[in-house]
Design a protein around this motif. Structure first.
Motif, short mmCIF file in Angstrom:
data_model
loop_
_atom_site.label_atom_id
_atom_site.label_comp_id
_atom_site.label_asym_id
_atom_site.label_seq_id
_atom_site.Cartn_x
_atom_site.Cartn_y
_atom_site.Cartn_z
N ARG A 221 -42.97 35.42 73.90
CA ARG A 221 -41.72 34.66 73.90
C ARG A 221 -41.75 33.49 72.92
O ARG A 221 -40.75 33.18 72.27
CB ARG A 221 -41.46 34.16 75.31
N ASN A 222 -42.90 32.82 72.80
CA ASN A 222 -42.96 31.55 72.07
C ASN A 222 -43.75 31.59 70.77
O ASN A 222 -43.77 30.61 70.04
CB ASN A 222 -43.56 30.47 72.97
N GLY A 223 -44.43 32.69 70.50
CA GLY A 223 -45.27 32.73 69.30
C GLY A 223 -46.62 32.09 69.56
O GLY A 223 -46.95 31.71 70.69
N GLU A 224 -47.39 31.96 68.51
CA GLU A 224 -48.76 31.44 68.68
C GLU A 224 -48.74 30.00 69.16
O GLU A 224 -47.84 29.22 68.84
CB GLU A 224 -49.56 31.59 67.40
N MET A 225 -49.76 29.68 69.97
CA MET A 225 -49.85 28.36 70.60
C MET A 225 -51.31 27.98 70.76
O MET A 225 -52.18 28.86 70.79
CB MET A 225 -49.20 28.38 72.00
N THR A 226 -51.57 26.71 70.94
CA THR A 226 -52.93 26.28 71.29
C THR A 226 -53.16 26.59 72.76
O THR A 226 -52.20 26.66 73.55
CB THR A 226 -53.13 24.77 71.06
N PRO A 227 -54.42 26.72 73.17
CA PRO A 227 -54.69 26.92 74.60
C PRO A 227 -54.13 25.78 75.47
O PRO A 227 -53.63 26.02 76.56
CB PRO A 227 -56.22 26.97 74.67
N VAL B 231 -58.03 25.66 68.11
CA VAL B 231 -57.73 27.05 67.76
C VAL B 231 -56.29 27.34 68.17
O VAL B 231 -55.71 26.65 69.00
CB VAL B 231 -58.67 28.07 68.45
N VAL B 232 -55.75 28.35 67.56
CA VAL B 232 -54.42 28.83 67.90
C VAL B 232 -54.60 30.24 68.44
O VAL B 232 -55.41 31.02 67.93
CB VAL B 232 -53.50 28.82 66.65
N VAL B 233 -53.86 30.55 69.49
CA VAL B 233 -53.94 31.86 70.11
C VAL B 233 -52.67 32.62 69.76
O VAL B 233 -51.57 32.09 69.85
CB VAL B 233 -54.05 31.72 71.65
N ARG B 234 -52.86 33.86 69.32
CA ARG B 234 -51.70 34.70 69.04
C ARG B 234 -51.90 36.06 69.68
O ARG B 234 -53.01 36.53 69.88
CB ARG B 234 -51.43 34.81 67.55
N LEU B 235 -50.79 36.66 69.99
CA LEU B 235 -50.77 37.97 70.63
C LEU B 235 -51.21 39.03 69.62
O LEU B 235 -50.72 39.06 68.49
CB LEU B 235 -49.34 38.25 71.11
N SER B 236 -52.13 39.88 70.03
CA SER B 236 -52.55 40.99 69.18
C SER B 236 -51.60 42.17 69.39
O SER B 236 -50.77 42.16 70.31
CB SER B 236 -53.98 41.42 69.52
N GLU B 237 -51.74 43.18 68.55
CA GLU B 237 -50.92 44.37 68.73
C GLU B 237 -51.21 45.03 70.07
O GLU B 237 -50.30 45.52 70.75
CB GLU B 237 -51.15 45.35 67.58
N ALA B 238 -52.48 45.02 70.50
CA ALA B 238 -52.83 45.58 71.82
C ALA B 238 -52.16 44.79 72.94
O ALA B 238 -51.71 45.35 73.94
CB ALA B 238 -54.35 45.59 72.01
N GLY B 239 -52.07 43.47 72.78
CA GLY B 239 -51.39 42.65 73.76
C GLY B 239 -49.90 42.96 73.83
O GLY B 239 -49.32 43.02 74.91
N ARG B 240 -49.30 43.17 72.68
CA ARG B 240 -47.87 43.54 72.64
C ARG B 240 -47.64 44.87 73.35
O ARG B 240 -46.69 45.02 74.11
CB ARG B 240 -47.39 43.66 71.20
N ARG B 241 -48.52 45.83 73.10
CA ARG B 241 -48.39 47.13 73.76
C ARG B 241 -48.56 47.00 75.27
O ARG B 241 -47.86 47.65 76.04
CB ARG B 241 -49.40 48.12 73.19
N GLU B 242 -49.49 46.14 75.70
CA GLU B 242 -49.72 45.95 77.13
C GLU B 242 -48.50 45.36 77.81
O GLU B 242 -48.10 45.79 78.90
CB GLU B 242 -50.94 45.07 77.37
N VAL B 243 -47.88 44.37 77.19
CA VAL B 243 -46.66 43.77 77.75
C VAL B 243 -45.56 44.83 77.82
O VAL B 243 -44.89 44.97 78.86
CB VAL B 243 -46.20 42.55 76.92
#
Length: 143
Positions: free
Chosen positions: A45-51, A90-102
């Protein structure tokens, strides 16, 4: 005799809680916890973010979020990259595997609920459609 607001609030709280638990039983292949899944949807929903920013949004303590992010990174659901302006972060971003899981979790939850709704009489579906509007309005009232 009409049900009192106090009695209805108790009944709704219990029923909605049970419903949510049952719906959450439908998940993708990764078998994530709801907290982990919440992080994935927040990133989607929000894009990459810090922890730290994720922890604030998810209302958990930063050390707990660090553990969650690390577990998701080990599963390949998120990627941790260097912050563009602060090398300490660090910045955390959703991977393609994460997108598929959602997507898969949402698809399974929608499919389960759609099947249950198809089993109901048309009149009950109409009641639920109205209840949806009421619950949405209640949820938007704030605290």
């Amino acid at each position: 005799m009409p049900i009192t607001p106090e009695a209805l609030s108790s009944e709704l709280r219990v029923s909605v809680g049970r419903f949510v638990r049952r719906l959450r039983a439908e998940h993708g292949e990764a078998d994530l916890t709801e907290g982990q899944f919440g992080v994935l949807t927040t990133l989607l929903r929000n894009g990459e973010m810090t922890p730290g920013a994720i922890a604030q949004r998810e209302r958990v303590k930063p050390p707990s979020m660090t553990r969650t992010v690390n577990a998701l990174a080990e599963l390949g659901m998120v990627e941790k990259v260097e912050h563009p302006t602060d090398r300490r972060l660090v910045v955390v971003r959703l991977s393609e595997a994460g997108r598929r899981e959602v997507a898969e979790t949402r698809r399974r939850r929608d499919a389960w609920l759609a099947q249950k709704l198809r089993e109901l009489p048309v009149e009950d579906r109409a009641v639920l459609a109205r209840a949806h509007e009421i619950l949405r309005d209640l949820a938007s009232c704030g605290k």
